[in-house]
Design an enzyme around this catalytic site. Structure first.
Site, PDB file in Angstrom:
ATOM      1  NE  ARG A  79      -3.958  -2.104   2.007  1.00 19.04           N
ATOM      2  CZ  ARG A  79      -3.759  -3.190   2.732  1.00 19.04           C
ATOM      3  NH1 ARG A  79      -2.770  -3.241   3.593  1.00 19.04           N
ATOM      4  NH2 ARG A  79      -4.553  -4.234   2.609  1.00 19.04           N
ATOM      5  CE  LYS A 112      -1.242  13.951 -14.766  1.00 19.91           C
ATOM      6  NZ  LYS A 112      -1.593  14.295 -16.155  1.00 19.91           N
ATOM      7  CD  GLU A 114       6.493  17.479 -23.086  1.00 23.42           C
ATOM      8  OE1 GLU A 114       5.795  18.373 -22.571  1.00 23.42           O
ATOM      9  OE2 GLU A 114       6.016  16.424 -23.558  1.00 23.42           O
ATOM     10  CE  LYS A 141       4.623  17.901 -14.265  1.00 21.92           C
ATOM     11  NZ  LYS A 141       4.664  16.698 -15.066  1.00 21.92           N
ATOM     12  CD  GLU A 160      -4.443  16.695 -16.052  1.00 19.02           C
ATOM     13  OE1 GLU A 160      -5.184  16.043 -16.758  1.00 19.02           O
ATOM     14  OE2 GLU A 160      -3.209  16.667 -16.124  1.00 19.02           O
ATOM     15  NE  ARG A 192      -0.345  17.548 -12.910  1.00 26.79           N
ATOM     16  CZ  ARG A 192       0.294  16.700 -12.150  1.00 26.79           C
ATOM     17  NH1 ARG A 192       0.033  16.632 -10.871  1.00 26.79           N
ATOM     18  NH2 ARG A 192       1.196  15.886 -12.636  1.00 26.79           N
ATOM     19  CG  ASN A 243      -2.894  18.345 -20.323  1.00 22.83           C
ATOM     20  OD1 ASN A 243      -1.928  17.633 -20.063  1.00 22.83           O
ATOM     21  ND2 ASN A 243      -4.015  18.316 -19.621  1.00 22.83           N
ATOM     22  CG  HIS A 300       0.633  17.359 -24.297  1.00 23.46           C
ATOM     23  ND1 HIS A 300       1.409  18.484 -24.205  1.00 23.46           N
ATOM     24  CD2 HIS A 300       1.414  16.341 -23.854  1.00 23.46           C
ATOM     25  CE1 HIS A 300       2.600  18.156 -23.728  1.00 23.46           C
ATOM     26  NE2 HIS A 300       2.636  16.859 -23.508  1.00 23.46           N
ATOM     27  CG  HIS A 346      -1.700  13.173 -26.059  1.00 22.03           C
ATOM     28  ND1 HIS A 346      -2.220  13.724 -24.909  1.00 22.03           N
ATOM     29  CD2 HIS A 346      -0.463  12.745 -25.745  1.00 22.03           C
ATOM     30  CE1 HIS A 346      -1.320  13.633 -23.943  1.00 22.03           C
ATOM     31  NE2 HIS A 346      -0.249  13.046 -24.423  1.00 22.03           N
ATOM     32  CG  HIS A 390       5.057  12.531 -25.676  1.00 25.18           C
ATOM     33  ND1 HIS A 390       3.692  12.571 -25.792  1.00 25.18           N
ATOM     34  CD2 HIS A 390       5.392  13.494 -24.779  1.00 25.18           C
ATOM     35  CE1 HIS A 390       3.216  13.498 -24.974  1.00 25.18           C
ATOM     36  NE2 HIS A 390       4.230  14.079 -24.343  1.00 25.18           N
TER      37      HIS A 390
HETATM   38  N1  LIG Z   1       4.352  10.875 -15.389  1.00 25.61           N
HETATM   39  C1  LIG Z   1       4.269  11.949 -16.138  1.00 25.61           C
HETATM   40  O1  LIG Z   1       3.823  13.021 -15.708  1.00 25.61           O
HETATM   41  C2  LIG Z   1       4.741  11.873 -17.548  1.00 25.61           C
HETATM   42  C3  LIG Z   1       4.946  13.052 -18.298  1.00 25.61           C
HETATM   43  C4  LIG Z   1       5.456  12.936 -19.588  1.00 25.61           C
HETATM   44  C5  LIG Z   1       5.744  11.682 -20.125  1.00 25.61           C
HETATM   45  N2  LIG Z   1       5.508  10.554 -19.373  1.00 25.61           N
HETATM   46  C6  LIG Z   1       5.794   9.207 -19.905  1.00 25.61           C
HETATM   47  O2  LIG Z   1       7.191   9.132 -20.121  1.00 25.61           O
HETATM   48  C7  LIG Z   1       7.436   8.187 -21.168  1.00 25.61           C
HETATM   49  C8  LIG Z   1       8.427   8.810 -22.130  1.00 25.61           C
HETATM   50  O3  LIG Z   1       9.604   9.104 -21.414  1.00 25.61           O
HETATM   51  P1  LIG Z   1      10.995   9.267 -22.134  1.00 25.61           P
HETATM   52  O4  LIG Z   1      10.843  10.170 -23.275  1.00 25.61           O
HETATM   53  O5  LIG Z   1      11.981   9.577 -21.070  1.00 25.61           O
HETATM   54  O6  LIG Z   1      11.213   7.821 -22.782  1.00 25.61           O
HETATM   55  P2  LIG Z   1      11.978   6.492 -22.300  1.00 25.61           P
HETATM   56  O7  LIG Z   1      11.916   6.295 -20.853  1.00 25.61           O
HETATM   57  O8  LIG Z   1      11.446   5.405 -23.169  1.00 25.61           O
HETATM   58  O9  LIG Z   1      13.484   6.793 -22.723  1.00 25.61           O
HETATM   59  C9  LIG Z   1      13.803   7.005 -24.083  1.00 25.61           C
HETATM   60  C10 LIG Z   1      14.993   6.142 -24.509  1.00 25.61           C
HETATM   61  O10 LIG Z   1      16.188   6.721 -24.000  1.00 25.61           O
HETATM   62  C11 LIG Z   1      16.970   5.738 -23.310  1.00 25.61           C
HETATM   63  N3  LIG Z   1      17.707   6.468 -22.288  1.00 25.61           N
HETATM   64  C12 LIG Z   1      17.227   6.987 -21.146  1.00 25.61           C
HETATM   65  N4  LIG Z   1      18.162   7.728 -20.547  1.00 25.61           N
HETATM   66  C13 LIG Z   1      19.267   7.656 -21.308  1.00 25.61           C
HETATM   67  C14 LIG Z   1      20.563   8.235 -21.222  1.00 25.61           C
HETATM   68  N5  LIG Z   1      20.889   9.087 -20.251  1.00 25.61           N
HETATM   69  N6  LIG Z   1      21.462   7.924 -22.176  1.00 25.61           N
HETATM   70  C15 LIG Z   1      21.119   7.097 -23.216  1.00 25.61           C
HETATM   71  N7  LIG Z   1      19.900   6.550 -23.374  1.00 25.61           N
HETATM   72  C16 LIG Z   1      18.987   6.838 -22.426  1.00 25.61           C
HETATM   73  C17 LIG Z   1      15.957   4.754 -22.817  1.00 25.61           C
HETATM   74  O11 LIG Z   1      16.553   3.493 -22.592  1.00 25.61           O
HETATM   75  C18 LIG Z   1      14.975   4.717 -23.984  1.00 25.61           C
HETATM   76  O12 LIG Z   1      15.460   3.869 -24.984  1.00 25.61           O
HETATM   77  C19 LIG Z   1       6.084   7.876 -21.796  1.00 25.61           C
HETATM   78  O13 LIG Z   1       5.666   6.614 -21.374  1.00 25.61           O
HETATM   79  C20 LIG Z   1       5.165   8.951 -21.246  1.00 25.61           C
HETATM   80  O14 LIG Z   1       3.834   8.509 -21.110  1.00 25.61           O
HETATM   81  C21 LIG Z   1       5.030  10.634 -18.119  1.00 25.61           C
HETATM   82 ZN   LIG Z   2       4.283  15.643 -22.877  1.00 26.41          ZN
END
Ligand SMILES: NC(=O)c1ccc[n+]([C@@H]2O[C@H](COP(=O)([O-])OP(=O)(O)OC[C@H]3O[C@@H](n4cnc5c(N)ncnc54)[C@H](O)[C@@H]3O)[C@@H](O)[C@H]2O)c1
Ligand SMILES: [Zn+2]
Length: 399
Positions: free
Chosen positions: A136, A158, A200, A242, A252, A256, A260, A263, A267, A280
């Protein structure tokens, strides 16, 4: 996939930055410091009383940064357990959560044991969700290694995974105990991921801070070269914005939503591309420009606002163009966003650089805009129910 190390980010002697996220008893700090990874163990002592730490990461990140992190944790007296997952969005499943929970149970993790998310947004989202539900709720710390994760996904609480029928359909609001950012990790990020993250960063300037936007206009060449000072400022200012928005509206309900911006169309384009082709941030880059253009069409902002956004997006190496799609497909995809209330798409629209408003948009208005831009195939749909268009295959809700 992992990029070649680029040497320009040296950052020796840069001062530590601390950005507080003020959420009552769930408050925490975002700490940013070049080389921080080597001291991560020492920074956890105030956050957990248990020696057990689960280090969740992916294979790309593990090959670069896991050994150093484990060394720092062991040196500080912790007993770390690495949990290494496959890289990429496909890891964001309930199956992955089950695997993490299995590992925690097998290693007898307790209520005070801590999970550390070492990686991009995918790792942060799954680690946070596993931490939210194991016994939990156990403490977790974000150590983001992509630009998207450092300026966006690691802050705000999130967490979650995708469902076969939609991205981010399953999840929880669960705040980390700290966000520890080492910008030196960005040296190895693939260039495409770096540029996508800049979308972003640009978004924050548009929604909240004209001065920051002007800084980005001036420093975009330096940012593309990963020069230390502008990189640190861009990440810190993005985190501040942020943090302020999240502190005002943790779940949100209203304010918040401004996060978006870009997006709604972003999206929709990601979804129409079947989550292949466009990553993305690339989709968000297009959304930033197209939503400003739509705001201008609605009379909410002047043409000069659109032109400034468009110019910066292009100079960052991002596209601003919607690839071939019909209005029916686009509107159908926009209908499936979490920002839809009672069938109306709730959009975020710039009135000037640094200020946005939240307003619903009706289909005829969007259709007229689309037609003015694209002409062909842009007539409003003739009675087809939103969501029944055959192009829509995936993804019902996203953040
Ligand atoms: N929680 C939130 O508020 C929120 C906000 C925006 C996005 N997201 C989520 O985040 C995800 C996208 O995140 P992302 O863009 O970081 O993608 P990701 O985590 O898939 O990373 C992108 C790629 O970069 C590689 N990588 C990571 N760090 C590295 C480094 N320092 N050097 C070399 N390679 C590296 C990873 O292995 C991967 O192949 C999506 O699932 C999205 O839904 C969440
Ligand atoms: Zn985004």
């Amino acid at each position: 996939m992992v990029g070649q190390e680029r040497p320009s980010l040296s950052m020796a002697g840069v001062a530590e930055q601390i950005v507080p996220v003020t959420l009552g008893e769930r408050s925490y700090d975002i700490v940013l410091h070049p080389g921080l990874l080597a001291t991560v163990g020492d920074r956890l002592s105030a956050l957990t009383t248990s020696p057990k730490i689960g280090v969740v990461t992916d294979r790309h990140v593990a090959s670069r940064y896991l050994q150093g992190t484990l060394r720092s944790l062991c040196k500080a007296g912790y007993d770390p357990t690495p949990i290494i997952l496959p890289p990429g969005e496909r890891t964001k499943t309930l199956g992955t959560i089950a695997k993490i929970l299995d590992a925690l149970a097998r290693h007898k993790f307790e209520r005070q044991s801590l999970l550390l998310a070492l990686g991009g947004g995918v790792i942060g989202d799954v680690t946070g969700f596993a931490a939210a539900i194991y016994q939990r709720g156990i403490p977790f710390v974000q150590v983001p290694t992509t630009l998207v994760a450092q300026v966006d996904s690691s802050v705000g609480g999130k967490t979650g995974v995708d469902h076969r029928l939609g991205k981010n359909l399953i999840g929880a609001f669960y705040q980390p105990r700290a966000v520890l950012i080492d910008p030196l990790t960005l040296r190895t990020l693939p260039r495409r991921e770096w540029i996508a993250g800049l979308a972003e960063v640009i978004k924050y300037g548009i929604i909240a801070d004209e001065e920051f936007f002007a800084f980005l206009e001036q420093e975009i060449p330096a940012l593309l070269k990963l020069e230390e000072e502008p990189v640190i400022h861009a990440i810190t200012r993005s985190c501040e914005i942020k943090a302020q928005v999240v502190a005002a509206d943790e779940r949100e309900s209203d304010r918040r939503r401004i996060l978006n911006y870009g997006h709604t169309i972003g999206h929709a384009l990601e979804s129409l591309a079947g989550y292949r082709g466009l990553i993305h941030g690339e989709a968000v880059g297009i959304g930033l420009v197209q939503e400003a253009d739509l705001a201008c069409h609605m009379g909410l902002c002047g043409r000069e606002v659109v032109e400034r956004i468009s110019s910066l997006v292009q100079r960052a190496g991002l596209s601003e163009r919607v690839s071939q799609t019909s209005f029916t497909s686009l509107w159908g995809a926009m209908q499936h966003d979490k920002k839809v209330v009672g069938g109306r798409v709730i959009g975020v629209w710039p009135v000037r650089i640094g200020e946005v408003v939240i307003r619903p948009i009706e289909q005829p208005v969007c259709a007229a805009w689309f037609q003015s831009k694209h002409g062909r195939g842009s007539r409003p749909s003739s009675g087809r129910q939103p969501g029944t268009h055959p192009v829509r295959r995936k993804a019902r809700a996203r953040r």
